[in-house]
Design a protein around this motif. Sequence first.
Motif, PDB file in Angstrom:
ATOM      1  N   PHE A 250       0.939   3.766  -7.353  1.00 59.88           N
ATOM      2  CA  PHE A 250      -0.527   3.657  -8.444  1.00 59.88           C
ATOM      3  C   PHE A 250      -1.425   2.467  -8.091  1.00 59.88           C
ATOM      4  O   PHE A 250      -2.244   2.349  -8.865  1.00 59.88           O
ATOM      5  N   SER A 251      -0.880   1.489  -7.256  1.00 54.50           N
ATOM      6  CA  SER A 251      -1.612   0.607  -6.959  1.00 54.50           C
ATOM      7  C   SER A 251      -2.321   0.436  -5.414  1.00 54.50           C
ATOM      8  O   SER A 251      -3.471   0.906  -5.408  1.00 54.50           O
ATOM      9  N   ASP A 252      -1.407  -0.045  -4.645  1.00 49.29           N
ATOM     10  CA  ASP A 252      -2.100  -0.361  -3.226  1.00 49.29           C
ATOM     11  C   ASP A 252      -2.401   0.967  -2.447  1.00 49.29           C
ATOM     12  O   ASP A 252      -3.384   0.885  -1.709  1.00 49.29           O
ATOM     13  N   PHE A 253      -1.686   2.217  -2.551  1.00 49.65           N
ATOM     14  CA  PHE A 253      -2.221   3.226  -1.848  1.00 49.65           C
ATOM     15  C   PHE A 253      -2.803   4.422  -3.037  1.00 49.65           C
ATOM     16  O   PHE A 253      -2.836   5.465  -2.708  1.00 49.65           O
ATOM     17  N   ALA A 254      -3.463   3.625  -3.862  1.00 53.57           N
ATOM     18  CA  ALA A 254      -4.279   4.616  -4.894  1.00 53.57           C
ATOM     19  C   ALA A 254      -5.133   5.520  -4.165  1.00 53.57           C
ATOM     20  O   ALA A 254      -5.540   6.927  -4.936  1.00 53.57           O
ATOM     21  N   ASP A 255      -5.734   5.206  -3.223  1.00 49.61           N
ATOM     22  CA  ASP A 255      -7.188   5.589  -2.615  1.00 49.61           C
ATOM     23  C   ASP A 255      -6.584   6.661  -1.453  1.00 49.61           C
ATOM     24  O   ASP A 255      -7.506   7.308  -0.945  1.00 49.61           O
ATOM     25  N   TYR A 256      -5.315   6.806  -1.122  1.00 47.37           N
ATOM     26  CA  TYR A 256      -5.142   7.558  -0.045  1.00 47.37           C
ATOM     27  C   TYR A 256      -4.928   9.161  -0.528  1.00 47.37           C
ATOM     28  O   TYR A 256      -4.803   9.184  -1.730  1.00 47.37           O
ATOM     29  N   PRO A 257      -5.024  10.049   0.366  1.00 49.04           N
ATOM     30  CA  PRO A 257      -4.610  11.506   0.085  1.00 49.04           C
ATOM     31  C   PRO A 257      -3.299  11.619  -0.582  1.00 49.04           C
ATOM     32  O   PRO A 257      -2.402  11.041   0.013  1.00 49.04           O
ATOM     33  N   MET A 258      -3.241  12.557  -1.459  1.00 53.18           N
ATOM     34  CA  MET A 258      -1.824  12.676  -1.946  1.00 53.18           C
ATOM     35  C   MET A 258      -0.673  12.625  -1.078  1.00 53.18           C
ATOM     36  O   MET A 258       0.368  11.723  -1.450  1.00 53.18           O
ATOM     37  N   LYS A 259      -0.631  13.401  -0.033  1.00 59.01           N
ATOM     38  CA  LYS A 259       0.475  13.372   1.012  1.00 59.01           C
ATOM     39  C   LYS A 259       0.684  12.145   1.423  1.00 59.01           C
ATOM     40  O   LYS A 259       1.834  11.453   1.424  1.00 59.01           O
ATOM     41  N   ASN A 260      -0.520  11.402   1.890  1.00 58.25           N
ATOM     42  CA  ASN A 260      -0.183  10.132   2.620  1.00 58.25           C
ATOM     43  C   ASN A 260       0.106   9.150   1.554  1.00 58.25           C
ATOM     44  O   ASN A 260       1.079   7.931   1.839  1.00 58.25           O
ATOM     45  N   ARG A 261      -0.176   9.353   0.285  1.00 55.99           N
ATOM     46  CA  ARG A 261      -0.087   8.289  -0.572  1.00 55.99           C
ATOM     47  C   ARG A 261       1.441   8.212  -1.062  1.00 55.99           C
ATOM     48  O   ARG A 261       2.050   7.098  -1.140  1.00 55.99           O
ATOM     49  N   PHE A 262       2.000   9.366  -1.248  1.00 51.10           N
ATOM     50  CA  PHE A 262       3.518   9.593  -1.446  1.00 51.10           C
ATOM     51  C   PHE A 262       4.247   8.947  -0.283  1.00 51.10           C
ATOM     52  O   PHE A 262       5.354   8.213  -0.660  1.00 51.10           O
ATOM     53  N   CYS A 263       3.961   9.604   0.809  1.00 51.73           N
ATOM     54  CA  CYS A 263       4.775   9.015   2.257  1.00 51.73           C
ATOM     55  C   CYS A 263       4.609   7.344   2.361  1.00 51.73           C
ATOM     56  O   CYS A 263       5.585   6.680   2.499  1.00 51.73           O
ATOM     57  N   ALA A 264       3.472   6.804   2.179  1.00 52.40           N
ATOM     58  CA  ALA A 264       3.281   5.400   2.229  1.00 52.40           C
ATOM     59  C   ALA A 264       4.118   4.688   1.245  1.00 52.40           C
ATOM     60  O   ALA A 264       4.554   3.640   1.542  1.00 52.40           O
ATOM     61  N   ALA A 265       3.892   5.056   0.002  1.00 51.76           N
ATOM     62  CA  ALA A 265       4.716   4.284  -0.962  1.00 51.76           C
ATOM     63  C   ALA A 265       6.006   4.361  -0.864  1.00 51.76           C
ATOM     64  O   ALA A 265       6.642   3.175  -0.956  1.00 51.76           O
TER      65      ALA A 265
END
Length: 442
Positions: A250-265
């Motif tokens: 919800f903070s650092d990777f909030a701007d990533y596409p959803m799939k990348n956001r989930f994986c990165a987090a």
Amino acid sequence: MKKTKFKLTPFQIIILGFAGTILIGALLLMLPIASKAGVVTPFNKTLFTSTSAVCVTGLVLLDTATYWSLFGQIVILILIQVGGLGVVTVASVIVMLAGGKISLMQRQTMQNALSVPQLGGVVKLTRFIVVSVFVVELIGALLLLPVFCTKYGAEGIWMSIFHSISAFCNAGFDVMGSKTGEFSSLTSFQGDVYLNLVITFLIVIGGIGFLTWDDIVTKRFKSRAYKMQSKVIIVTSLALILFPFLLFFFSDFADYPMKNRFCAALFQSVTTRTAGFNTADFSEMNSSGRAVVMMLMMVGGSPGSTAGGMKTTTIAILCANVFAVFMKRDNVHFFGRRIEDSVIKNAATILFMYAFLSLSGSFIISSVENLPLDMCLFETMSAIGTAGLTRGITSGLGILSQTILIILMFLGRVGGLTLIYAAFSRRDNYTSKYPVENIMVG
């Protein structure tokens, strides 16, 4: 007068075992055959690489894929495997395979190396560990084959084996440099859900500890029958994955596409504690996110695992002690079991040691290298937590700074208390006690 024969304590054997393995590894990596250019690599760089591999850290001065030859990479992988299993465990297995008997002294050393509470059954546990390690690493390599072989052909076989062992041992070494750029780690697979889950699975399994495995395998899903330590490790590990995941998502990777956001987090919430791989650029994270990463690196894995750091049980005990003080309870307890005061003292001592040494090291490196303190603190916490993550300054550090990181990596892997016991365990234990007088705190 008859002279007393000098005998090494189990803690001293553990220290010397790790140190000897690191030295042998450094000398092997100096050989011209170990580098792709066929040159002799300076000792300070091979010592740093060997320490990082044996201490399953992942900090490197030279990119593994572009600098080291296949021979050099094999040496590094063997060092990672020995460091992950533990030097004492590997030596004990060799003795057993050769048909030798394990003496009482060797059993005591194995007990301390594996953080086993009792001496009985330590040989059986060692056999279970070795078999389980190779089975899990084999499964991990087979699961990674479709990813690497599809993309890189036959070379993907070696890449699958290397990354499976490195991930399971929480080492963080990678051989992606020749494919995706030097020191790139797994950033090119940020949105690959399959690879992220496989690597995450290997890291978690390697970091929860051999005793916890034994509980899960022998008692299946009967969690109530698990040892108290296993319950604490599982609950703490889940908490240390879930809360950072939510913060990063919800903070650092909030701007990533959803799939990348989930994986990165998810990946960063797992790898930051011990593994050293990364799929995101830490310089792009905000200051609060990096602060959380540093705290996670200090915590590390669990006792008797392939990981280093303060350990999950240490932070759990300290948090439980704070809660007990707030609630005005006389004792700290988990799952209906009381924790001895000596264990709480050990946990507090470990926290002080890790904080003091990482801060002291960062001050020196910042002064010598003229670098921002927060960047240096990130490196020292990564080293002492054997996490292997970096802000990109490791490869440019001078010899003094490299030496500081080597010492911190070594301490982080063998354990602060192990070093203390190795140095002072021969002193007499006095039974007399001083008079009691209270002191106000807070």
